[in-house]
Design a protein around this motif. Structure first.
Motif, PDB file in Angstrom:
ATOM      1  N   LEU A   1      29.803 -14.070   7.695  1.00  0.00           N
ATOM      2  CA  LEU A   1      29.704 -14.933   6.523  1.00  0.00           C
ATOM      3  C   LEU A   1      28.381 -15.676   6.578  1.00  0.00           C
ATOM      4  CD1 LEU A   1      33.305 -16.456   6.660  1.00  0.00           C
ATOM      5  CD2 LEU A   1      32.542 -14.484   5.330  1.00  0.00           C
ATOM      6  N   VAL A   2      27.620 -15.612   5.503  1.00  0.00           N
ATOM      7  CA  VAL A   2      26.295 -16.240   5.444  1.00  0.00           C
ATOM      8  C   VAL A   2      26.290 -17.274   4.323  1.00  0.00           C
ATOM      9  CG1 VAL A   2      23.823 -15.863   5.166  1.00  0.00           C
ATOM     10  CG2 VAL A   2      25.223 -14.106   6.282  1.00  0.00           C
ATOM     11  N   ALA A   3      26.176 -18.559   4.705  1.00  0.00           N
ATOM     12  CA  ALA A   3      26.176 -19.647   3.712  1.00  0.00           C
ATOM     13  C   ALA A   3      27.329 -19.467   2.730  1.00  0.00           C
ATOM     14  CB  ALA A   3      24.835 -19.701   2.975  1.00  0.00           C
ATOM     15  N   ALA A   4      28.503 -19.186   3.273  1.00  0.00           N
ATOM     16  CA  ALA A   4      29.615 -18.707   2.450  1.00  0.00           C
ATOM     17  C   ALA A   4      30.728 -19.734   2.257  1.00  0.00           C
ATOM     18  CB  ALA A   4      30.201 -17.439   3.074  1.00  0.00           C
ATOM     19  N   MET A   5      31.517 -19.507   1.235  1.00  0.00           N
ATOM     20  CA  MET A   5      32.766 -20.220   1.029  1.00  0.00           C
ATOM     21  C   MET A   5      33.815 -19.636   1.978  1.00  0.00           C
ATOM     22  SD  MET A   5      32.591 -20.147  -3.162  1.00  0.00           S
ATOM     23  CE  MET A   5      33.967 -21.239  -3.553  1.00  0.00           C
ATOM     24  N   VAL A   6      34.633 -20.506   2.552  1.00  0.00           N
ATOM     25  CA  VAL A   6      35.719 -20.060   3.429  1.00  0.00           C
ATOM     26  C   VAL A   6      37.031 -20.448   2.770  1.00  0.00           C
ATOM     27  CG1 VAL A   6      36.773 -20.195   5.709  1.00  0.00           C
ATOM     28  CG2 VAL A   6      34.288 -20.380   5.474  1.00  0.00           C
ATOM     29  N   PRO A   7      37.797 -19.481   2.279  1.00  0.00           N
ATOM     30  CA  PRO A   7      39.042 -19.809   1.590  1.00  0.00           C
ATOM     31  C   PRO A   7      40.172 -20.153   2.541  1.00  0.00           C
ATOM     32  CG  PRO A   7      38.741 -17.434   1.656  1.00  0.00           C
ATOM     33  CD  PRO A   7      37.501 -18.039   2.254  1.00  0.00           C
TER      34      PRO A   7
ATOM     35  N   PHE B   1      29.895 -16.854  11.527  1.00  0.00           N
ATOM     36  CA  PHE B   1      29.437 -17.630  10.377  1.00  0.00           C
ATOM     37  C   PHE B   1      28.028 -18.129  10.666  1.00  0.00           C
ATOM     38  CE2 PHE B   1      28.812 -20.853   7.309  1.00  0.00           C
ATOM     39  CZ  PHE B   1      29.713 -20.641   6.283  1.00  0.00           C
ATOM     40  N   LEU B   2      27.127 -17.935   9.684  1.00  0.00           N
ATOM     41  CA  LEU B   2      25.744 -18.370   9.809  1.00  0.00           C
ATOM     42  C   LEU B   2      25.404 -19.286   8.645  1.00  0.00           C
ATOM     43  CD1 LEU B   2      23.031 -18.124  11.324  1.00  0.00           C
ATOM     44  CD2 LEU B   2      22.542 -16.104   9.903  1.00  0.00           C
ATOM     45  N   LEU B   3      25.071 -20.532   8.951  1.00  0.00           N
ATOM     46  CA  LEU B   3      24.699 -21.473   7.893  1.00  0.00           C
ATOM     47  C   LEU B   3      23.200 -21.738   7.929  1.00  0.00           C
ATOM     48  CD1 LEU B   3      24.014 -24.522   9.180  1.00  0.00           C
ATOM     49  CD2 LEU B   3      26.479 -24.604   9.414  1.00  0.00           C
ATOM     50  N   GLY B   4      22.697 -22.293   6.828  1.00  0.00           N
ATOM     51  CA  GLY B   4      21.294 -22.689   6.751  1.00  0.00           C
ATOM     52  C   GLY B   4      21.173 -24.195   6.906  1.00  0.00           C
ATOM     53  N   ARG B   5      20.359 -24.629   7.836  1.00  0.00           N
ATOM     54  CA  ARG B   5      20.228 -26.070   8.078  1.00  0.00           C
ATOM     55  C   ARG B   5      19.612 -26.789   6.886  1.00  0.00           C
ATOM     56  NH1 ARG B   5      18.025 -24.073  12.994  1.00  0.00           N
ATOM     57  NH2 ARG B   5      19.518 -24.135  14.719  1.00  0.00           N
TER      58      ARG B   5
ATOM     59  N   VAL C   1      33.975 -24.897   8.390  1.00  0.00           N
ATOM     60  CA  VAL C   1      34.154 -23.735   9.277  1.00  0.00           C
ATOM     61  C   VAL C   1      35.049 -24.093  10.460  1.00  0.00           C
ATOM     62  CG1 VAL C   1      32.948 -22.118  10.802  1.00  0.00           C
ATOM     63  CG2 VAL C   1      31.999 -22.663   8.554  1.00  0.00           C
ATOM     64  N   ARG C   2      34.841 -25.259  11.045  1.00  0.00           N
ATOM     65  CA  ARG C   2      35.703 -25.669  12.160  1.00  0.00           C
ATOM     66  C   ARG C   2      37.152 -25.820  11.712  1.00  0.00           C
ATOM     67  NH1 ARG C   2      33.708 -27.324  16.977  1.00  0.00           N
ATOM     68  NH2 ARG C   2      31.443 -27.618  17.185  1.00  0.00           N
TER      69      ARG C   2
ATOM     70  N   PRO D   1      30.032 -22.853  13.567  1.00  0.00           N
ATOM     71  CA  PRO D   1      29.135 -21.853  12.985  1.00  0.00           C
ATOM     72  C   PRO D   1      27.810 -21.789  13.724  1.00  0.00           C
ATOM     73  CG  PRO D   1      29.108 -23.844  11.658  1.00  0.00           C
ATOM     74  CD  PRO D   1      30.169 -24.044  12.704  1.00  0.00           C
ATOM     75  N   ASP D   2      27.133 -20.660  13.589  1.00  0.00           N
ATOM     76  CA  ASP D   2      25.758 -20.547  14.051  1.00  0.00           C
ATOM     77  C   ASP D   2      24.846 -21.080  12.946  1.00  0.00           C
ATOM     78  OD1 ASP D   2      26.382 -19.295  16.534  1.00  0.00           O
ATOM     79  OD2 ASP D   2      26.777 -17.448  15.432  1.00  0.00           O
ATOM     80  N   GLU D   3      23.608 -21.392  13.325  1.00  0.00           N
ATOM     81  CA  GLU D   3      22.694 -22.021  12.380  1.00  0.00           C
ATOM     82  C   GLU D   3      21.311 -21.390  12.443  1.00  0.00           C
ATOM     83  OE1 GLU D   3      22.677 -26.270  12.747  1.00  0.00           O
ATOM     84  OE2 GLU D   3      24.847 -26.379  13.093  1.00  0.00           O
ATOM     85  N   MET D   4      20.646 -21.383  11.289  1.00  0.00           N
ATOM     86  CA  MET D   4      19.252 -20.964  11.232  1.00  0.00           C
ATOM     87  C   MET D   4      18.507 -21.864  10.262  1.00  0.00           C
ATOM     88  SD  MET D   4      19.380 -17.438   8.939  1.00  0.00           S
ATOM     89  CE  MET D   4      17.608 -17.366   8.630  1.00  0.00           C
ATOM     90  N   ASP D   5      17.189 -21.902  10.381  1.00  0.00           N
ATOM     91  CA  ASP D   5      16.377 -22.723   9.484  1.00  0.00           C
ATOM     92  C   ASP D   5      16.164 -21.969   8.177  1.00  0.00           C
ATOM     93  OD1 ASP D   5      16.007 -25.002  11.089  1.00  0.00           O
ATOM     94  OD2 ASP D   5      14.500 -23.939  12.272  1.00  0.00           O
ATOM     95  N   SER D   6      16.985 -22.303   7.191  1.00  0.00           N
ATOM     96  CA  SER D   6      16.854 -21.694   5.867  1.00  0.00           C
ATOM     97  C   SER D   6      17.657 -22.510   4.879  1.00  0.00           C
ATOM     98  CB  SER D   6      17.362 -20.242   5.866  1.00  0.00           C
ATOM     99  OG  SER D   6      18.772 -20.199   5.832  1.00  0.00           O
ATOM    100  N   GLY D   7      17.429 -22.208   3.594  1.00  0.00           N
ATOM    101  CA  GLY D   7      18.249 -22.771   2.546  1.00  0.00           C
ATOM    102  C   GLY D   7      19.439 -21.871   2.280  1.00  0.00           C
TER     103      GLY D   7
END
Length: 236
Positions: A92-98, A179-183, A197-198, A205-211
């Motif tokens: 899941l990338v910058a995603a909604m979690v139902p 799960f990968l989110l953008g900081r 996510v928690r 989740p994991d994180e990367m520098d992005s929007g």
């Protein structure tokens, strides 16, 4: 060789992944790009899942390990696909979690999205009451030439239909999930995503520098992350 199934988000199309696809091909993988019927008022989440399954079934040579990558609203669709295809890894990338029984329309209030978004805007000096501007919210870290190309495309409307019905699963599928989110995500703030996510998936989740649009802003980094997830999962 793996097969990556890349699912775009709301009001978008498969072109969202155009900077990612050649990088995955260079790594030797196959790529399937479903087109979701986002502008079809007759289509809900079930039809979105049908479109993904049909795209995979209709793609020749999609053997090997199946990795599904879901952007933004596709977080509601990707788990439905896991019950119909032999998915080995879900990212899941910058995603909604139902949550079970939750509609996409209810997700916003249930997760506290509006409050989190307004808090981020205030903390970064933006007016929370200002009208939505995709250039500010989505494209702030996308290269200018990529943004210009995206803005030149005819806009694709998003039907309200898939937001109305409950997510039909009673639990998250039994598929390894990352799960990968953008900081720097201005749409789904990082602190908000960490909490959701928690609470809903039970891990950090994991994180990367992005929007919000890392496939457009940081495709190389995104592919490195996807490939790392794949090898960590022991997939080919």
């Amino acid at each position: 060789m793996a097969t990556y199934v890349l699912i775009h988000g709301a009001g978008s199309d498969a072109r969202y992944w155009h900077r990612v696809v050649p990088l995955l091909h260079t790594e030797g993988h196959r790529v399937v790009l479903p087109e979701l019927p986002v502008d079809d008022d007759a289509a809900g989440l079930a039809e979105y899942a049908d479109a993904v399954v049909a795209a995979v079934d209709g793609s020749p040579g999609t053997d090997g390990d199946l990795v599904v990558v879901a952007q933004s609203m596709a977080g509601f669709t990707a788990p439905l696909v896991c019950g119909r295809l032999p998915v080995r890894l879900l990212v899941l990338v910058a995603a909604m979690v139902p949550a079970p029984g939750e509609s996409p329309g209810d997700w916003w209030a249930n997760t506290g999205f509006a409050e989190a978004r307004a808090e981020l805007d205030r903390s970064e000096g933006r007016d929370p009451a200002a009208g939505f501007d995709p250039l500010v919210t989505f494209f702030h870290d996308v290269p200018a030439e990529v943004t210009a190309e995206a803005m030149a495309q005819a806009p694709r409307g998003q039907s309200d239909t898939p937001f109305a019905k409950p997510w039909p699963l009673d639990r998250w599928p039994d598929v390894p999930t990352r799960f990968l989110l953008g900081r720097q995500d201005r749409f789904f703030p990082a602190a908000f995503q960490r909490r959701v996510v928690r609470e809903r998936l039970g891990f950090a989740p994991d994180e990367m520098d992005s929007g919000h649009l890392p496939a457009l802003s940081r495709p190389e980094e995104l592919v490195r992350r996807l490939e790392a997830y794949r090898t960590q999962a022991g997939l080919r």
